[in-house]
Structure formats: structure tokens, C-alpha cells
Design a protein around this motif. Structure first.
Motif, PDB file in Angstrom:
ATOM      1  N   PRO A   1       0.822  -1.212   0.000  1.00  0.00           N
ATOM      2  CA  PRO A   1       0.000   0.000   0.000  1.00  0.00           C
ATOM      3  C   PRO A   1       0.857   1.264   0.000  1.00  0.00           C
ATOM      4  O   PRO A   1       2.018   1.258   0.374  1.00  0.00           O
ATOM      5  CB  PRO A   1      -0.786  -0.126   1.302  1.00  0.00           C
TER       6      PRO A   1
ATOM      7  N   ILE B   1       0.416   5.843   0.509  1.00  0.00           N
ATOM      8  CA  ILE B   1      -0.430   6.942   0.967  1.00  0.00           C
ATOM      9  C   ILE B   1      -0.194   8.126   0.027  1.00  0.00           C
ATOM     10  O   ILE B   1       0.947   8.450  -0.300  1.00  0.00           O
ATOM     11  CB  ILE B   1      -0.166   7.305   2.444  1.00  0.00           C
TER      12      ILE B   1
ATOM     13  N   ILE C   1      -5.262   6.368   1.656  1.00  0.00           N
ATOM     14  CA  ILE C   1      -4.451   5.145   1.662  1.00  0.00           C
ATOM     15  C   ILE C   1      -4.914   4.279   0.496  1.00  0.00           C
ATOM     16  O   ILE C   1      -6.104   4.021   0.338  1.00  0.00           O
ATOM     17  CB  ILE C   1      -4.620   4.373   2.984  1.00  0.00           C
TER      18      ILE C   1
ATOM     19  N   LYS D   1      -4.516   0.673  -1.372  1.00  0.00           N
ATOM     20  CA  LYS D   1      -4.033  -0.682  -1.084  1.00  0.00           C
ATOM     21  C   LYS D   1      -3.766  -1.511  -2.334  1.00  0.00           C
ATOM     22  O   LYS D   1      -3.075  -2.529  -2.265  1.00  0.00           O
ATOM     23  CB  LYS D   1      -5.034  -1.400  -0.181  1.00  0.00           C
TER      24      LYS D   1
ATOM     25  N   PHE E   1       2.982   3.257   2.600  1.00  0.00           N
ATOM     26  CA  PHE E   1       2.158   3.277   3.807  1.00  0.00           C
ATOM     27  C   PHE E   1       2.582   2.123   4.696  1.00  0.00           C
ATOM     28  O   PHE E   1       2.563   0.961   4.298  1.00  0.00           O
ATOM     29  CB  PHE E   1       0.674   3.164   3.474  1.00  0.00           C
TER      30      PHE E   1
ATOM     31  N   SER F   1       1.615   0.151   7.802  1.00  0.00           N
ATOM     32  CA  SER F   1       0.495  -0.118   8.700  1.00  0.00           C
ATOM     33  C   SER F   1       0.986  -0.268  10.135  1.00  0.00           C
ATOM     34  O   SER F   1       1.988  -0.951  10.402  1.00  0.00           O
ATOM     35  CB  SER F   1      -0.231  -1.385   8.255  1.00  0.00           C
ATOM     36  N   GLY F   2       0.280   0.375  11.050  1.00  0.00           N
ATOM     37  CA  GLY F   2       0.609   0.242  12.470  1.00  0.00           C
ATOM     38  C   GLY F   2       1.834   1.016  12.908  1.00  0.00           C
ATOM     39  O   GLY F   2       2.303   0.844  14.037  1.00  0.00           O
TER      40      GLY F   2
ATOM     41  N   GLU G   1      -6.181   3.860  11.040  1.00  0.00           N
ATOM     42  CA  GLU G   1      -5.102   3.609  10.088  1.00  0.00           C
ATOM     43  C   GLU G   1      -4.176   4.820   9.985  1.00  0.00           C
ATOM     44  O   GLU G   1      -2.968   4.700   9.905  1.00  0.00           O
ATOM     45  CB  GLU G   1      -5.672   3.263   8.715  1.00  0.00           C
ATOM     46  N   PHE G   2      -4.773   5.987   9.945  1.00  0.00           N
ATOM     47  CA  PHE G   2      -3.973   7.216   9.993  1.00  0.00           C
ATOM     48  C   PHE G   2      -4.839   8.303  10.606  1.00  0.00           C
ATOM     49  O   PHE G   2      -6.057   8.157  10.740  1.00  0.00           O
ATOM     50  CB  PHE G   2      -3.445   7.607   8.610  1.00  0.00           C
TER      51      PHE G   2
END
Length: 347
Positions: free
Chosen positions: A164, A166, A180, A182, A206, A208-209, A236-237
């Protein structure tokens, strides 16, 4: 202290600026606030402090108040029976216009041109921090880590190989137009949205986490004053709604201790970014920590509500900064060169 808050302006973040400015009534309680509103057409109005509320602007009622004009060293309005020029008394201006006009350098240039003392980023700082593409280059030049990125303008052919990612409009803040993506199926729509707001974008991987941490601060008499290091709560953001519609965030900043090494690395990165470029302003930098390494995410040269909720004693810090603003060197014009030319022509 009399604080003239300049807010609004021609910006996608116009409404956020209104909310931030009204909130300052509860922050700078001991100061006299003078509200100077710039509407979307760049007409300027003096809004009485006891009358200000959000509905005033959405209804257009603000137009019944006095118009404001700039002159050397300050502001004035035309009033009274004789329609005379009336100065608006103030000690310091707070630039609280988020996004365009406030953060892109237009207001800063006006304040500097008219010799108006203000708290906020100066013109050069605005140029660097309001453009994510330029921010990336600036961060790298002062040896602050930044995520890899691709830069595209509206007519470019966009190529993304790894997902992914952003997507961010280059000149906007407050997560406006950010998406975002994917997979390739989502790419075209996200690009259409981003290019609706701006004619240039950046695309980043991007993660994640990923852990994100915010640090606000300023420099007073050569010494840095820092806020707590905050870990914002996000999904997610940190999208627009989480930033501005979750009002609990402004009163429940979550302080984190990253350990001595990372705490110092976050603060040292802030110092490198603030440098001398941002003197006279209170900024917030948002950082990622990836594999125990600190990366700049974004710089906020006029953070929401001035990030007051991150400081132990914001009013005292604000007053100290107002009393110790950077001085601009005065250039003395003697016309010596012109006179020499005239003298030589006379011969």
C-alpha cells in the motif's frame, strides 16, 4: 497583553482556523484578545470578542462588523460619526490562519511589509513547510530522516509498483485529500481526489501500524522550549475527523516516554528542523518511529489551536515568546550610489 488573532483566509482549512481561534479564548484567559477575521474573499473584519461564535461565520453575520485595513505598524478601521480612521490597539499578532494564506507566506509577507510584530512562521519558513515536496528536501539537508517518496504533478503519468501507499496533496494540511491506496483498483480514484485539491502530490509507502509521535516547541532567547511528546490516537492514519471533530483530543494528550535514546532523537530532529528558519513561531513536528529510527512525517507551522494542550504552561511560554521575537535587520538606504552616478553625469 493585547493579542490580535488573525484568522480565516483563503484556504481549505478556513473553518479549522475559526475553531482554533475561538478556542484561544479559553487558553489565553488573562490576555485581551482582538479578533481580526479574513473571509474567503480576503475582506478583513474586526469581530468583537464578546460576539464571536462559529455561527457568526457560517451565516455571514460577520459582515455587519467594521472592516479592517492595514498600515505601517498595525491595523485601523473607519468608524464613528465622522467616519475617521481609528487605530486598533494591540501588542502582538498571532497568525492563526491554517493552510493557504496563513501558512503559505501571504500573511507573513504582509506582516513583515507593514512592520507588524507577530507570532508565526516567517515567509521563508512558510514556503518550506507548506509544501511537502520542499519539506522533504529541507529535512534531508539538515540531516533529518524522511520516508522515501515519489512526486507527481497533475499531467504526469503516475506509476506505483508497490502497495500500500499513501497519497497526499503537496500543499494541504489537516489530512485533506489524503488517501491510503491498497491496490491498483483504488489508485485512479485516490489520484482524482488528491488532484481536486492540488496540482501536485507526493506518494509515500504506507506502513500499517507505524508509531507516530508529535512534539511541539519554540525557541526563546536561543533556548528551546518543548511540549510533551504525544502519541495521537488513530485508526489507520490520523484523518480530518480524528484531528478536529474529536474534541477530547485537545484536552487528553497522551504523553509517552520513548526512552532516553528516542526521546533525544525526536528532540534533536525538531531542533534541526526548527533551526533559525522558524524563529518567532510555535510549530509542531510529527514523527514516525520505524525500526527504532526517527523519521519526519510532517511539519505543522501553525498547528491546530497552537498545540496549546501539549504544553504545561502555554500562556507563560506564549508571553515570553511575544516579548522575545526575532529582530529583522534594518537596511539603511543612503542613495550614495545614485548620487555618484548623478555627480559623474554632471561632469
Amino acid at each position: 497583553m493585547k493579542v490580535a488573532i488573525v484568522f480565516g483566509g483563503q484556504s481549505y482549512e478556513h473553518e479549522i482556523s475559526i475553531v482554533s481561534s475561538i478556542a484561544m479564548k479559553d487558553v489565553l484567559k488573562k490576555d485581551e484578545l482582538i479578533y481580526i477575521f479574513v473571509d474567503a474573499s480576503r475582506e478583513v473584519y474586526h469581530i468583537p470578542t464578546d460576539k464571536i461564535n462559529s455561527k457568526l461565520f457560517s451565516s455571514g453575520e460577520y459582515k455587519k462588523f467594521d472592516k479592517v485595513y492595514l498600515k505601517q505598524n498595525g491595523f485601523y478601521k473607519i468608524g464613528g460619526f465622522l467616519k475617521k480612521e481609528q487605530d486598533i490597539a494591540y501588542d502582538i499578532v498571532l497568525n492563526l490562519s491554517h493552510g493557504g494564506d496563513g501558512e503559505d507566506g501571504i500573511f507573513a509577507s504582509l506582516f513583515e511589509f507593514y512592520n507588524i510584530p507577530f507570532i508565526g512562521p516567517r515567509t521563508e519558513a512558510c514556503v518550506v513547510s507548506s509544501n511537502k515536496f520542499l519539506t522533504k528536501g529541507y529535512a534531508q539537508s539538515v540531516e533529518v530522516n524522511a520516508l522515501s517518496y515519489q512526486y507527481y504533478t497533475k499531467n504526469d503519468s503516475v506509476k506505483v509498483d508497490m502497495f500500500p501507499v499513501i497519497i497526499k496533496p503537496v500543499k494541504l494540511g489537516s489530512s485533506i485529500g489524503v488517501a491510503i491506496v491498497k491496490d491498483k483498483a483504488e489508485l485512479d480514484y485516490a489520484l482524482d481526489v488528491a488532484f481536486e485539491f492540488d496540482d501536485a502530490i507526493i506518494i509515500e509507502p504506507f506502513i500499517s501500524g507505524v508509531k507516530e509521535y508529535n512534539l511541539a516547541g519554540t525557541k526563546i532567547n536561543g533556548e528551546f522550549v518543548f511540549s510533551i511528546i504525544e502519541e495521537p490516537q488513530k485508526a489507520e492514519f490520523l484523518d480530518f475527523d480524528k484531528k478536529y471533530l474529536d474534541f477530547s483530543r485537545t484536552s487528553k494528550a497522551l504523553e509517552v516516554d520513548l526512552g532516553e535514546k528516542l526521546n533525544n532523537e525526536v528532540k534533536n530532529s525538531f531542533k534541526k528542523l526548527y533551526n533559525t528558519l522558524f524563529e518567532g513561531s510555535i510549530i509542531r513536528c510529527d514523527f514516525f518511529v520505524v525500526d527504532d529510527k526517527v523519521y519526519l512525517n510532517e511539519m505543522n507551522s501553525i498547528p491546530g489551536s497552537m498545540a496549546n494542550y501539549l504544553f504545561d504552561d502555554f500562556p507563560t511560554m506564549f508571553k515570553n515568546l511575544a516579548n522575545n521575537l526575532p529582530k529583522k535587520k534594518k537596511i539603511s538606504v543612503t542613495y550614495e550610489y545614485v548620487n555618484k552616478i548623478q555627480a559623474s553625469k554632471g561632469k
